[in-house]
Scaffold this motif. Structure first.
Motif, PDB file in Angstrom:
ATOM      1  N   PRO A 302       0.821  -1.217   0.000  1.00 18.27           N
ATOM      2  CA  PRO A 302       0.000   0.000   0.000  1.00 18.27           C
ATOM      3  C   PRO A 302       0.849   1.259   0.000  1.00 18.27           C
ATOM      4  CG  PRO A 302      -0.725  -1.546   1.698  1.00 18.27           C
ATOM      5  CD  PRO A 302       0.577  -2.054   1.200  1.00 18.27           C
ATOM      6  N   ALA A 303       0.350   2.297  -0.672  1.00 17.50           N
ATOM      7  CA  ALA A 303       0.952   3.619  -0.548  1.00 17.50           C
ATOM      8  C   ALA A 303       0.600   4.234   0.800  1.00 17.50           C
ATOM      9  CB  ALA A 303       0.465   4.523  -1.675  1.00 17.50           C
ATOM     10  N   HIS A 304      -0.532   3.788   1.351  1.00 18.72           N
ATOM     11  CA  HIS A 304      -0.945   4.262   2.668  1.00 18.72           C
ATOM     12  C   HIS A 304      -1.875   3.245   3.289  1.00 18.72           C
ATOM     13  CE1 HIS A 304      -2.091   7.044   5.884  1.00 18.72           C
ATOM     14  NE2 HIS A 304      -3.332   6.628   5.688  1.00 18.72           N
ATOM     15  N   GLU A 305      -1.736   3.025   4.604  1.00 21.76           N
ATOM     16  CA  GLU A 305      -2.654   2.190   5.365  1.00 21.76           C
ATOM     17  C   GLU A 305      -3.135   2.964   6.578  1.00 21.76           C
ATOM     18  OE1 GLU A 305       0.259  -1.327   5.439  1.00 21.76           O
ATOM     19  OE2 GLU A 305      -1.686  -2.231   5.906  1.00 21.76           O
ATOM     20  N   ARG A 306      -4.409   2.750   6.908  1.00 19.56           N
ATOM     21  CA  ARG A 306      -4.972   3.333   8.126  1.00 19.56           C
ATOM     22  C   ARG A 306      -5.693   2.228   8.885  1.00 19.56           C
ATOM     23  NH1 ARG A 306      -9.013   8.551   8.334  1.00 19.56           N
ATOM     24  NH2 ARG A 306      -7.055   9.721   8.372  1.00 19.56           N
ATOM     25  N   GLU A 307      -5.306   2.039  10.153  1.00 20.13           N
ATOM     26  CA  GLU A 307      -5.961   1.048  11.004  1.00 20.13           C
ATOM     27  C   GLU A 307      -7.146   1.709  11.705  1.00 20.13           C
ATOM     28  OE1 GLU A 307      -5.120  -2.021  10.849  1.00 20.13           O
ATOM     29  OE2 GLU A 307      -3.312  -1.689   9.656  1.00 20.13           O
ATOM     30  N   LEU A 308      -8.331   1.127  11.538  1.00 17.58           N
ATOM     31  CA  LEU A 308      -9.552   1.678  12.105  1.00 17.58           C
ATOM     32  C   LEU A 308     -10.080   0.787  13.223  1.00 17.58           C
ATOM     33  CD1 LEU A 308     -11.219   2.654   8.719  1.00 17.58           C
ATOM     34  CD2 LEU A 308      -9.938   4.150  10.252  1.00 17.58           C
ATOM     35  N   ASP A 309     -10.995   1.336  14.024  1.00 13.64           N
ATOM     36  CA  ASP A 309     -11.530   0.594  15.157  1.00 13.64           C
ATOM     37  C   ASP A 309     -12.452  -0.545  14.725  1.00 13.64           C
ATOM     38  OD1 ASP A 309     -10.213   2.338  16.847  1.00 13.64           O
ATOM     39  OD2 ASP A 309     -11.955   3.657  17.072  1.00 13.64           O
ATOM     40  N   GLN A 310     -13.145  -0.355  13.592  1.00 14.07           N
ATOM     41  CA  GLN A 310     -14.121  -1.319  13.115  1.00 14.07           C
ATOM     42  C   GLN A 310     -13.892  -1.606  11.637  1.00 14.07           C
ATOM     43  OE1 GLN A 310     -16.423  -2.886  14.963  1.00 14.07           O
ATOM     44  NE2 GLN A 310     -15.897  -1.767  16.845  1.00 14.07           N
ATOM     45  N   PRO A 311     -14.332  -2.760  11.147  1.00 14.01           N
ATOM     46  CA  PRO A 311     -14.212  -3.041   9.713  1.00 14.01           C
ATOM     47  C   PRO A 311     -15.026  -2.063   8.875  1.00 14.01           C
ATOM     48  CG  PRO A 311     -14.670  -5.048  10.945  1.00 14.01           C
ATOM     49  CD  PRO A 311     -14.853  -3.917  11.902  1.00 14.01           C
ATOM     50  N   VAL A 312     -14.436  -1.584   7.794  1.00 14.78           N
ATOM     51  CA  VAL A 312     -15.154  -0.750   6.834  1.00 14.78           C
ATOM     52  C   VAL A 312     -16.014  -1.653   5.966  1.00 14.78           C
ATOM     53  CG1 VAL A 312     -14.882   0.717   4.793  1.00 14.78           C
ATOM     54  CG2 VAL A 312     -13.459   1.106   6.814  1.00 14.78           C
ATOM     55  N   THR A 313     -17.291  -1.316   5.870  1.00 17.62           N
ATOM     56  CA  THR A 313     -18.216  -2.134   5.088  1.00 17.62           C
ATOM     57  C   THR A 313     -18.527  -1.547   3.717  1.00 17.62           C
ATOM     58  OG1 THR A 313     -20.079  -1.043   6.171  1.00 17.62           O
ATOM     59  CG2 THR A 313     -19.316  -3.111   7.127  1.00 17.62           C
ATOM     60  N   ALA A 314     -18.247  -0.248   3.512  1.00 17.89           N
ATOM     61  CA  ALA A 314     -18.541   0.388   2.225  1.00 17.89           C
ATOM     62  C   ALA A 314     -17.710   1.648   2.094  1.00 17.89           C
ATOM     63  CB  ALA A 314     -20.027   0.728   2.118  1.00 17.89           C
ATOM     64  N   LEU A 315     -17.341   1.980   0.880  1.00 22.95           N
ATOM     65  CA  LEU A 315     -16.617   3.226   0.620  1.00 22.95           C
ATOM     66  C   LEU A 315     -16.940   3.720  -0.778  1.00 22.95           C
ATOM     67  CD1 LEU A 315     -13.997   2.407  -1.355  1.00 22.95           C
ATOM     68  CD2 LEU A 315     -13.049   1.629   0.797  1.00 22.95           C
ATOM     69  N   ALA A 316     -16.734   5.015  -0.993  1.00 24.60           N
ATOM     70  CA  ALA A 316     -16.994   5.639  -2.301  1.00 24.60           C
ATOM     71  C   ALA A 316     -16.181   6.912  -2.413  1.00 24.60           C
ATOM     72  CB  ALA A 316     -18.484   5.955  -2.458  1.00 24.60           C
ATOM     73  N   TRP A 317     -15.783   7.246  -3.624  1.00 22.99           N
ATOM     74  CA  TRP A 317     -15.118   8.514  -3.912  1.00 22.99           C
ATOM     75  C   TRP A 317     -16.171   9.559  -4.252  1.00 22.99           C
ATOM     76  CZ3 TRP A 317      -9.902   9.217  -3.393  1.00 22.99           C
ATOM     77  CH2 TRP A 317      -9.096   8.071  -3.319  1.00 22.99           C
ATOM     78  N   ALA A 318     -16.010  10.744  -3.680  1.00 21.83           N
ATOM     79  CA  ALA A 318     -16.839  11.897  -4.048  1.00 21.83           C
ATOM     80  C   ALA A 318     -15.923  12.892  -4.745  1.00 21.83           C
ATOM     81  CB  ALA A 318     -17.483  12.514  -2.822  1.00 21.83           C
ATOM     82  N   GLY A 319     -15.523  12.567  -5.978  1.00 21.92           N
ATOM     83  CA  GLY A 319     -14.491  13.322  -6.674  1.00 21.92           C
ATOM     84  C   GLY A 319     -13.124  12.764  -6.349  1.00 21.92           C
TER      85      GLY A 319
END
Length: 343
Positions: A302-319
């Motif tokens: 990865p060029a970047h990783e971010r560890e989050l508290d919960q699993p991400v279930t969905a994502l989208a680009w807004a531009g």
């Protein structure tokens, strides 16, 4: 976390929460729709995260998509479908006994809704314009191409294409088995299906020539072409695979592999032809990739990783500069990213 991950500055533009587990996020025209499994969709302002509207489809949600202009929102679920109109905050709900798992707008004036074994094409007021004849099984995915003049659908044993007002398919692309996901290159040159038998099947639209990518350990439920139509990303394993469709296509080549997740939960290409892919996994990692770099067969970091508290279930680009993601607990974040990722 990789060394390059520390070099990227990410600003959280806003954060909010919804009262459900999100199953889909879609952004268009300054709005973002966050669809919850239990049937409520929250429409938010992409700049502030402020609530614009809530829309509910009784019985749960399986799909949600804003029209390109942001004037309407189409919803689908186990017991029907609905269209919300922003101008007067009204919702037209159609209750059916048909499983409805996919929606797709073709410009501002029509939307396709998978409804059991058929696909209904509706106008923005939820009036039926035309419908396909029944497929051999429940329609699992659909997509428009040829600038909204042709509709492609997946169901058991292949992909079927329909022209405007044609109930019967005008083209068929057979492959024995259950098809779960559909992706069409923006160029219209390739149609791909992700399948229950852990394969990707590919057809050339001009002559129907086809090939199959076997060897995945898991079923293929997510497929996405980038904006150029030259790169296809898929799940089907802990690693994301990225196939090169430039030139004569991927036959005889090896994909790039992107390794960061235990189980892939979401992936989305940055708009345009930058080659930047966002992905998320069940272990709680959000990753950004320069997904088209390296040689065929290369394993990318990865060029970047971010560890989050919960699993991400969905994502989208807004531009190209705003990435919106939602996690299992209902937290929604909008992150502003630089145009160029560090190397």
């Amino acid at each position: 976390m990789t060394a390059t991950a520390h070099a990227l500055e990410i600003d959280t533009l806003w954060e909010t929460a919804v009262d459900d587990a999100p199953i889909a996020v879609h952004a268009a025209a300054g709005l973002v729709a966050v669809a919850g499994a239990d049937g409520t969709c929250w429409v938010l302002d992409t700049t502030t995260g402020d609530l614009v509207a809530t829309v509910t489809l009784p019985g749960g949600l399986l799909a949600a998509q804003l029209s390109p202009s942001g004037t309407h929102l189409a919803l689908a679920g186990p017991f029907g479908h609905a269209i919300w109109r922003r101008a007067d905050n009204s919702t037209h709900i159609i209750k059916t006994e048909a499983w409805s798992s996919a929606v797709c707008w073709a410009g501002p004036d029509k939307v396709a809704v998978a409804s059991g074994r058929r696909v209904l094409v509706l106008d923005p007021d939820c009036r039926e314009l035309w419908a396909t004849e029944p497929a051999p099984s429940t329609v699992t995915d659909l997509a428009w191409h040829r600038e909204g003049r042709r509709l492609a659908t997946t169901a058991y044993n292949g992909v079927r294409c329909y022209e405007r007002h044609s109930a019967r398919p005008v083209a068929e692309y057979p492959y024995l088995g259950s098809h779960l996901a559909l992706a069409i290159a923006p160029t219209g040159r390739w149609i791909c299906s992700g399948n229950q038998d852990a394969s990707i099947h590919i057809w050339r639209t001009r002559d129907g020539g086809d090939l199959t990518m076997h060897g995945y350990p898991e079923k293929i439920a997510r497929l996405a072409f980038d904006g150029t139509g030259y790169w296809l990303a898929s799940d089907g394993a802990p690693d994301i695979t990225v196939w090169d469709f430039s030139g004569k296509g991927p036959e005889g080549t090896r994909p790039r592999t992107l390794c960061a997740h235990e189980t892939i939960t979401a992936l989305a290409w940055r708009p345009g032809g930058s080659g930047i892919l966002a992905s998320a996994g069940a272990e709680g990692t959000l990753a950004l990739w320069r997904a088209t770099t390296g040689r065929p067969g290369a394993q990318l970091k990865p060029a970047h990783e971010r560890e989050l508290d919960q699993p991400v279930t969905a994502l989208a680009w807004a531009g190209p500069e705003l990435l919106i993601h939602a996690d299992w607990e209902g937290r929604v974040q909008a992150c502003r990213l630089p145009i160029t990722l560090p190397r």
